[in-house]
Design an enzyme around this catalytic site. Structure first.
Site, PDB file in Angstrom:
ATOM      1  CG  HIS A 223      -1.884   0.957   1.540  1.00 36.04           C
ATOM      2  ND1 HIS A 223      -1.599   2.246   1.784  1.00 36.04           N
ATOM      3  CD2 HIS A 223      -3.069   0.851   1.241  1.00 36.04           C
ATOM      4  CE1 HIS A 223      -2.941   3.095   2.050  1.00 36.04           C
ATOM      5  NE2 HIS A 223      -3.735   1.952   1.651  1.00 36.04           N
TER       6      HIS A 223
ATOM      7  CG  ASP B  93       0.863  -2.172   6.152  1.00 38.60           C
ATOM      8  OD1 ASP B  93      -0.366  -2.226   7.429  1.00 38.60           O
ATOM      9  OD2 ASP B  93       0.662  -1.593   5.286  1.00 38.60           O
TER      10      ASP B  93
ATOM     11  CD  GLN C 156      -6.524  -4.363   4.210  1.00 41.38           C
ATOM     12  OE1 GLN C 156      -7.708  -5.079   4.720  1.00 41.38           O
ATOM     13  NE2 GLN C 156      -6.760  -2.953   3.906  1.00 41.38           N
TER      14      GLN C 156
ATOM     15  CE  LYS D   1      -7.031  -0.107   6.487  1.00 40.97           C
ATOM     16  NZ  LYS D   1      -7.928   0.498   5.362  1.00 40.97           N
TER      17      LYS D   1
ATOM     18  CB  CYS E 158      -3.817   3.300  -1.476  1.00 43.38           C
ATOM     19  SG  CYS E 158      -4.836   4.608  -1.002  1.00 43.38           S
TER      20      CYS E 158
HETATM   21  N1  PLP Z   1      -1.586  -0.669   4.922  1.00 46.87           N
HETATM   22  C1  PLP Z   1      -2.574  -1.244   4.177  1.00 46.87           C
HETATM   23  C2  PLP Z   1      -2.323  -2.858   3.725  1.00 46.87           C
HETATM   24  C3  PLP Z   1      -3.889  -0.953   4.068  1.00 46.87           C
HETATM   25  O1  PLP Z   1      -4.908  -1.512   3.269  1.00 46.87           O
HETATM   26  C4  PLP Z   1      -4.112   0.460   4.437  1.00 46.87           C
HETATM   27  C5  PLP Z   1      -5.480   1.054   4.447  1.00 46.87           C
HETATM   28  O2  PLP Z   1      -6.040   0.706   3.302  1.00 46.87           O
HETATM   29  C6  PLP Z   1      -3.183   1.350   5.233  1.00 46.87           C
HETATM   30  C7  PLP Z   1      -1.946   0.626   5.186  1.00 46.87           C
HETATM   31  C8  PLP Z   1      -3.394   2.755   5.753  1.00 46.87           C
HETATM   32  O3  PLP Z   1      -4.130   2.540   6.647  1.00 46.87           O
HETATM   33  P1  PLP Z   1      -4.654   4.045   7.282  1.00 46.87           P
HETATM   34  O4  PLP Z   1      -5.323   4.620   5.987  1.00 46.87           O
HETATM   35  O5  PLP Z   1      -5.605   3.621   8.167  1.00 46.87           O
HETATM   36  O6  PLP Z   1      -3.450   4.510   7.690  1.00 46.87           O
END
Ligand code: PLP
Length: 414
Positions: free
Chosen positions: A122, A199, A202, A225, A365
């Protein structure tokens, strides 16, 4: 087996209709819905205990502080962290990664060093490293993915060298659904003397997580999430790493003492929480974790695994569909990306919305991953604990209706 009917009763929003049809919410990878317990925690906090924390000597401030710090302990337990000292609250997962990139990265990276990422990241786990690489002269390197959306671990073996200072990668891809073998990746990095950042944005809502068993140095996730409110992220890091890092932001709360010209830092984790934090939402996030744990993460995973297998089977039966990511199984979560031949994913998303079915369409993203897949965008349905097989059937019916509608319009136009 989850009592999904019972669970659904806790989510007021699931009772609403959209365009006259009962809502089918399949955009959980973007954000999950909130149970009434979380909503009531927010209202309860503002109705009964609202005060600023840490500094107060009155009853409300003490209550608010105890609830806020209680949520930190709760988070440590959820992640199986050794102690709450390793839990820092941020605004979201993105900010947690930026904190590490700016605090650890700028101080520890230099020309010749490498940050090893993957092609399935992402933007939140890509752009902060691009910024820190530019600032320090470190290089970025990438582990590629196979056509079925899995990391090429043999490539990891080749690219992990003594130059590698950090391996930062997603636990579960928000596009492909791939679940990466964190413990194996972290063990190899450790043998090479590199840190690992996971990370878990998800994975945290869908899988049991144990940071000690995973062996990672840093793990981040986002409350919104995980059935919690927006505006709260979690940074878990090994305590010795946090001790060695300088603060990310300066201001109140993060100091031990301040003079006109300089300051000393508070202890971890408060050293990283400058200013008034998001008190109410952190407290409600603790309630969300209670909710997830009461149902049980292994049971949630089992339910979502079944649902994912069912959804993929039904989707595969459609003509002209391309599904991305690994087949349903052990190393796959419930984010399911697809494209229908001749239909733009945005049109698919809009048509599904008319049927009351909420999915996401776009690059999610993850633009470099889209390029790797050779597409500009995908449609994505993503499941959570409250989804049912009947809702998957509604998704399939809505896709069928969309295809019929667009085929008809193409014929009319021709
Ligand atoms: N990492 C992953 C794999 C994600 O899917 C997301 C959000 O969709 C994020 C990071 C970023 O999350 P946030 O926008 O809550 O910071």
């Amino acid at each position: 087996m989850l009592d999904v009917k019972h669970i659904r009763e806790d989510f007021p929003i699931l009772r609403r209709t959209v365009h006259g049809k009962p809502l089918v919410y399949l955009d959980n990878a973007a954000t999950t819905q909130k149970p009434r317990q979380v909503i009531e925690a927010l209202v309860g906090y503002y109705s009964r205990s609202n005060a600023n924390i840490h500094r107060g000597i009155h009853a409300l401030a003490e209550e608010a502080t105890a609830a806020y710090e209680g949520a930190r302990e709760r988070t440590a337990r959820f992640l199986h962290a050794p102690s709450e000292r390793g839990i820092v609250f941020t605004r979201n997962a993105t900010e947690a990664i930026n904190l590490v990139a700016q605090s650890w990265g700028r101080a520890n990276l230099k020309p010749g060093d490498e940050i090893l990422l993957t092609e399935m990241e992402h933007h939140a786990n890509l752009v902060p490293w691009q910024m820190v690489a530019k600032a320090t002269g470190a290089q970025l390197a990438f582990i590629g993915i196979s056509d079925d959306g899995r990391l090429k671990l043999e490539e990891y073996e080749q690219k992990l060298t003594r130059k590698t200072k950090l391996v930062a990668f997603t636990h579960m891809s928000n596009v492909l659904g791939t679940i990466n073998p964190v413990a194996d990746i972290a063990a190899r990095a450790r043998r090479m003397g590199a840190l690992t950042l996971v990370d878990a944005a998800q994975s945290a809502p869908h899988l049991p997580l144990d940071v000690q068993a995973l062996g990672c140095d840093v793990l981040v996730c986002s409350a919104h999430k995980m059935l919690g409110p927006t505006g709260v992220g979690v940074l878990y890091a090994k305590e010795e790493l946090l001790e060695r890092m300088d603060p990310f932001l300066g201001g109140g709360e993060m100091i031990s003492d301040v003079w006109l010209t300089h300051a000393t830092w508070n202890e971890i984790p408060w050293k990283f929480e400058a200013g008034t934090p998001n008190i109410a939402d952190v407290i409600a996030f603790g309630v969300a974790l209670d909710y997830l744990d009461r149902i049980g993460m292994p049971a949630i995973r089992a339910h979502e695994r079944e649902l994912t297998a069912y959804a993929m089977k039904r989707l595969q039966e459609l003509k002209d569909i391309t599904l991305y990511g690994p087949p349903a199984g052990e190393d796959r979560g419930g984010a399911i990306s697809f494209n229908l031949e001749g239909l733009h994913p945005h049109d698919v998303g809009t048509a599904l919305d008319h049927e009351g079915v909420a999915i996401r369409a776009g690059h999610h993203c993850a633009k470099p991953l889209m390029r790797r897949l050779g597409v500009a965008a995908t449609a994505r349905a993503s499941v959570a604990l409250y989804n049912t097989t009947e809702e998957i059937d509604r998704l399939i019916e809505a896709i069928d209706a969309a295809r019929r509608f667009f085929q008809r319009s193409i014929k009319v136009a021709a």
